[in-house]
Motif scaffolding. Structure first.
Motif, PDB file in Angstrom:
ATOM      1  N   THR A 136       0.843  -1.193   0.000  1.00 46.19           N
ATOM      2  CA  THR A 136       0.000   0.000   0.000  1.00 46.19           C
ATOM      3  C   THR A 136       0.883   1.250   0.000  1.00 46.19           C
ATOM      4  O   THR A 136       1.814   1.362   0.807  1.00 46.19           O
ATOM      5  N   VAL A 137       0.602   2.174  -0.888  1.00 39.57           N
ATOM      6  CA  VAL A 137       1.319   3.452  -0.897  1.00 39.57           C
ATOM      7  C   VAL A 137       0.617   4.395   0.072  1.00 39.57           C
ATOM      8  O   VAL A 137      -0.601   4.558   0.016  1.00 39.57           O
ATOM      9  N   LEU A 138       1.385   4.992   0.970  1.00 40.32           N
ATOM     10  CA  LEU A 138       0.811   5.918   1.951  1.00 40.32           C
ATOM     11  C   LEU A 138       0.958   7.352   1.430  1.00 40.32           C
ATOM     12  O   LEU A 138       2.007   7.993   1.602  1.00 40.32           O
ATOM     13  N   GLY A 139      -0.092   7.841   0.787  1.00 39.99           N
ATOM     14  CA  GLY A 139      -0.028   9.170   0.168  1.00 39.99           C
ATOM     15  C   GLY A 139       0.405  10.278   1.115  1.00 39.99           C
ATOM     16  O   GLY A 139       1.339  11.035   0.811  1.00 39.99           O
ATOM     17  N   PRO A 140      -0.211  10.393   2.300  1.00 41.56           N
ATOM     18  CA  PRO A 140       0.140  11.509   3.200  1.00 41.56           C
ATOM     19  C   PRO A 140       1.566  11.423   3.752  1.00 41.56           C
ATOM     20  O   PRO A 140       2.062  12.394   4.319  1.00 41.56           O
ATOM     21  N   TYR A 141       2.236  10.276   3.598  1.00 42.85           N
ATOM     22  CA  TYR A 141       3.631  10.148   4.032  1.00 42.85           C
ATOM     23  C   TYR A 141       4.588  10.309   2.835  1.00 42.85           C
ATOM     24  O   TYR A 141       5.789  10.192   2.999  1.00 42.85           O
ATOM     25  N   SER A 142       4.039  10.496   1.642  1.00 41.92           N
ATOM     26  CA  SER A 142       4.864  10.396   0.431  1.00 41.92           C
ATOM     27  C   SER A 142       5.090  11.725  -0.274  1.00 41.92           C
ATOM     28  O   SER A 142       5.449  11.743  -1.441  1.00 41.92           O
ATOM     29  N   LEU A 143       4.865  12.813   0.430  1.00 46.78           N
ATOM     30  CA  LEU A 143       5.052  14.123  -0.192  1.00 46.78           C
ATOM     31  C   LEU A 143       6.265  14.833   0.396  1.00 46.78           C
ATOM     32  O   LEU A 143       6.613  14.633   1.556  1.00 46.78           O
ATOM     33  N   THR A 311       6.706  14.696   4.458  1.00 49.55           N
ATOM     34  CA  THR A 311       5.491  14.867   5.260  1.00 49.55           C
ATOM     35  C   THR A 311       5.213  13.652   6.137  1.00 49.55           C
ATOM     36  O   THR A 311       5.627  12.534   5.842  1.00 49.55           O
ATOM     37  N   GLN A 312       4.541  13.911   7.213  1.00 47.72           N
ATOM     38  CA  GLN A 312       3.834  12.910   8.000  1.00 47.72           C
ATOM     39  C   GLN A 312       2.444  13.497   8.185  1.00 47.72           C
ATOM     40  O   GLN A 312       2.301  14.717   8.193  1.00 47.72           O
ATOM     41  N   PRO A 313       1.409  12.682   8.307  1.00 51.40           N
ATOM     42  CA  PRO A 313       0.049  13.234   8.342  1.00 51.40           C
ATOM     43  C   PRO A 313      -0.134  14.333   9.388  1.00 51.40           C
ATOM     44  O   PRO A 313      -0.759  15.361   9.114  1.00 51.40           O
ATOM     45  N   ILE A 314       0.462  14.129  10.551  1.00 51.95           N
ATOM     46  CA  ILE A 314       0.267  15.108  11.624  1.00 51.95           C
ATOM     47  C   ILE A 314       0.933  16.445  11.266  1.00 51.95           C
ATOM     48  O   ILE A 314       0.446  17.520  11.624  1.00 51.95           O
ATOM     49  N   LEU A 315       2.037  16.386  10.520  1.00 51.40           N
ATOM     50  CA  LEU A 315       2.722  17.610  10.093  1.00 51.40           C
ATOM     51  C   LEU A 315       1.977  18.261   8.932  1.00 51.40           C
ATOM     52  O   LEU A 315       1.918  19.490   8.818  1.00 51.40           O
ATOM     53  N   LEU A 316       1.415  17.412   8.089  1.00 53.63           N
ATOM     54  CA  LEU A 316       0.668  17.910   6.933  1.00 53.63           C
ATOM     55  C   LEU A 316      -0.462  18.827   7.413  1.00 53.63           C
ATOM     56  O   LEU A 316      -0.664  19.924   6.894  1.00 53.63           O
ATOM     57  N   ASN A 317      -1.161  18.379   8.432  1.00 51.65           N
ATOM     58  CA  ASN A 317      -2.255  19.197   8.969  1.00 51.65           C
ATOM     59  C   ASN A 317      -1.731  20.511   9.516  1.00 51.65           C
ATOM     60  O   ASN A 317      -2.310  21.569   9.301  1.00 51.65           O
ATOM     61  N   ALA A 318      -0.585  20.451  10.225  1.00 51.27           N
ATOM     62  CA  ALA A 318      -0.043  21.661  10.841  1.00 51.27           C
ATOM     63  C   ALA A 318       0.525  22.618   9.802  1.00 51.27           C
ATOM     64  O   ALA A 318       0.694  23.812  10.080  1.00 51.27           O
ATOM     65  N   MET A 319       0.828  22.135   8.619  1.00 49.54           N
ATOM     66  CA  MET A 319       1.411  22.992   7.580  1.00 49.54           C
ATOM     67  C   MET A 319       0.362  23.756   6.781  1.00 49.54           C
ATOM     68  O   MET A 319       0.699  24.665   6.036  1.00 49.54           O
ATOM     69  N   ILE A 320      -0.893  23.360   6.933  1.00 55.28           N
ATOM     70  CA  ILE A 320      -1.948  24.090   6.228  1.00 55.28           C
ATOM     71  C   ILE A 320      -1.931  25.543   6.717  1.00 55.28           C
ATOM     72  O   ILE A 320      -1.941  25.810   7.908  1.00 55.28           O
ATOM     73  N   ALA A 344      -3.680   1.151  10.825  1.00 45.62           N
ATOM     74  CA  ALA A 344      -2.997   2.206  11.591  1.00 45.62           C
ATOM     75  C   ALA A 344      -2.159   3.076  10.663  1.00 45.62           C
ATOM     76  O   ALA A 344      -2.118   4.306  10.796  1.00 45.62           O
ATOM     77  N   MET A 345      -1.513   2.437   9.699  1.00 42.46           N
ATOM     78  CA  MET A 345      -0.644   3.203   8.803  1.00 42.46           C
ATOM     79  C   MET A 345      -1.452   4.022   7.804  1.00 42.46           C
ATOM     80  O   MET A 345      -1.141   5.185   7.556  1.00 42.46           O
ATOM     81  N   THR A 346      -2.488   3.407   7.229  1.00 40.75           N
ATOM     82  CA  THR A 346      -3.274   4.165   6.247  1.00 40.75           C
ATOM     83  C   THR A 346      -4.082   5.281   6.922  1.00 40.75           C
ATOM     84  O   THR A 346      -4.414   6.269   6.287  1.00 40.75           O
ATOM     85  N   ASN A 347      -4.357   5.138   8.204  1.00 39.93           N
ATOM     86  CA  ASN A 347      -5.089   6.192   8.915  1.00 39.93           C
ATOM     87  C   ASN A 347      -4.157   7.245   9.509  1.00 39.93           C
ATOM     88  O   ASN A 347      -4.600   8.139  10.242  1.00 39.93           O
ATOM     89  N   GLY A 348      -2.870   7.134   9.232  1.00 37.17           N
ATOM     90  CA  GLY A 348      -1.932   8.162   9.699  1.00 37.17           C
ATOM     91  C   GLY A 348      -1.554   8.036  11.159  1.00 37.17           C
ATOM     92  O   GLY A 348      -1.087   9.004  11.765  1.00 37.17           O
ATOM     93  N   HIS A 349      -1.749   6.856  11.753  1.00 36.50           N
ATOM     94  CA  HIS A 349      -1.443   6.674  13.173  1.00 36.50           C
ATOM     95  C   HIS A 349      -0.046   6.108  13.411  1.00 36.50           C
ATOM     96  O   HIS A 349       0.278   5.703  14.524  1.00 36.50           O
ATOM     97  N   ALA A 350       0.762   6.057  12.368  1.00 32.60           N
ATOM     98  CA  ALA A 350       2.107   5.466  12.501  1.00 32.60           C
ATOM     99  C   ALA A 350       3.166   6.550  12.387  1.00 32.60           C
ATOM    100  O   ALA A 350       3.011   7.509  11.633  1.00 32.60           O
ATOM    101  N   PHE A 351       4.236   6.370  13.136  1.00 33.86           N
ATOM    102  CA  PHE A 351       5.389   7.249  13.000  1.00 33.86           C
ATOM    103  C   PHE A 351       6.347   6.583  12.011  1.00 33.86           C
ATOM    104  O   PHE A 351       7.028   5.602  12.340  1.00 33.86           O
TER     105      PHE A 351
END
Lengths: 369, 84
Positions: A136-143, A311-320, A344-351
């Motif tokens: 699975t490609v994790l889009g929010p971790y791949s930018l 990016t990591q999902p949690i940072l992505l949100n903070a960068m908006i 957990a990974m696809t929902n952005g709950h992984a570091f």
């Protein structure tokens, strides 16, 4: 018949040659520095989990034609231990004579004893191969995020990457950026003006590896799936990250309140006039935005022209709202047969990424003699 | 090895490597490698298909041109696997 087996000391020279030719695209023979480093990284560090090893693809004549560098990572998922395989370095020769070698190698690695496998540096070809294995490609971790700090100097630096003589125009672009800065006003996506805000209440202070490691542990706990590093492991990784000659000087800071309480960390590399590369941002829950502001201010004060990072999902949100640009260069891809881990990974709950990737190794951003 | 097996393999190749273009003659002895129809990525897709469609286990060592380079070879490989 060709086969796949564990990477051994006797393979180091051949793997260094593959690395140099296929990944660094260099015609120069691999030097002792690179060979020593590959051994230190992929043989000495794997003592932590002897069942999860780097693998080589071997031709009929016994010579090495492919390599997947595997770094075992002990992780924790909702309090339970989890074994992960970080499979970043993937190089395979003989595409003409043995087009299936890469496939055999990847299948072998992904069928290992780990609970999940991942890479954060997958190019398009590798990503297609992983996908064929139901990864699975994790889009929010791949930018890659990019924040321009000095627009004229950034444009020059980006162009000078291809034509270094353009750096003769540095005085001109400095004047242009000074003019833009004097005009002030709100930040836009092509110019940066530090604005008064919460970040004013905090200070950035340099921290040593021990303190960085200790603070990291406290910030990692918020992720349901996160590395279970002890301090010694993390300090050893930070020692690897001491030098990235191609990326510039290392800046390893904690963001602290006036009372000395740390709310976050950042680790980046960059020289004045250059584009900084962030390896890691960590923050206490809800403080990500402040830590990013502190990082950008520090980079600007040091004369960098832009900052970038993964990016990591949690940072992505903070960068908006921070006028970042997002681009795709390589992908974070995960493979697991465990649906809970995948969720957990696809929902952005992984570091994942950065320190939980390859970003801390010298393979990213350092020069080998 | 049956015609039904060959038909299923051919349909998979047409759908996945020829993007649905069934005007390609695709003889059963055509090398998928030499004709650039299959590469490292394609072979993983093919192996996943074979494992699911024909209920066989493909070992890493089985992933060689001698087993998987033509429709005939793939069909023969499936027969041998199913016989064991």
């Amino acid at each position: 018949m060709p086969s796949v087996r564990s990477f051994e000391v006797g393979d180091v020279d051949a793997v260094a040659d593959l690395f140099q030719r296929l990944l660094r695209k260099s015609a120069q023979p691999a030097g002792d520095d690179l060979k020593t480093y590959l051994r230190a990284l992929f043989l000495d560090l794997t003592d932590r989990d002897p069942d999860i090893r780097s693998r080589v693809h071997v031709r009929d004549d016994g010579s090495v034609s492919g390599f997947i560098g595997v770094l075992p990572v002990q992780m924790e998922f909702e309090g339970r231990p989890v074994r992960a395989a970080n499979c970043g370095t993937f190089a395979c020769d003989d595409r003409e004579s043995d087009p299936f070698a890469g496939a055999r190698l990847l299948r072998d690695v992904l069928s290992g004893p780990q609970d999940f496998s991942f890479t954060e540096t997958s190019n398009d070809v590798s990503t297609d191969m992983w996908r064929s294995m139901r990864a699975t490609v994790l889009g929010p971790y791949s930018l890659e995020w990019l924040r321009v700090l000095r627009p004229a100097a950034f444009a020059l630096e980006a162009a000078a990457g291809r034509m270094s003589a353009l750096r003769l125009f540095t005085p001109v672009v400095k004047a242009a950026d000074a003019l833009i800065a004097r005009r002030g006003g709100k930040s836009s996506w092509i110019s940066y003006t530090p604005l008064a805000g919460k970040a004013d209440a905090f200070a950035d202070v340099a921290v040593d590896d021990e303190e960085f490691a200790t603070l990291s542990q406290s910030f990692l706990a918020q992720y349901p799936l996160h590395p279970a590093w002890d301090n010694a492991t993390l300090v050893a990784m930070l020692q690897h990250a001491k030098r990235k000659a191609l990326h510039g000087e290392r800046v390893q800071h904690a963001v602290k309140s006036r009372t000395g309480k740390a709310i976050g960390l950042y680790l980046y590399y960059g020289n004045p006039g250059g584009i900084g590369r962030t390896v890691q941002i960590l923050a206490a829950p809800g403080q990500e935005s402040v830590v990013i502001d502190c990082l950008l201010r520090n980079a600007r004060e040091r004369g960098l022209v832009a900052m970038r990072g993964r990016t990591q999902p949690i940072l992505l949100n903070a960068m908006i709202g921070k006028k970042c640009t997002f681009l795709h260069a390589s992908s974070t891809v995960v493979h697991s047969r465990n649906p809970d881990l995948l969720a957990a990974m696809t929902n952005g709950h992984a570091f994942l990424n950065g320190l939980a990737g390859e970003g801390w190794t010298r393979l990213i951003g350092d020069r080998f003699g | 090895m049956t015609d039904e097996t060959r038909t299923a393999i051919r349909a998979f190749v047409v759908e996945n490597f020829l993007f649905g273009d069934d005007s390609h003659p695709l003889p059963a002895d055509l090398s998928l490698i030499d004709n650039d129809l299959i590469d490292s990525t394609g072979i993983l897709e093919l192996v996943s298909f074979l494992e699911e469609r024909f209920a066989i286990q493909v070992a890493d060592a089985d992933i060689v041109p001698a087993n998987l380079d033509t429709i005939d070879r793939i069909a023969g490989f499936i027969s041998r696997k199913q016989a064991t």
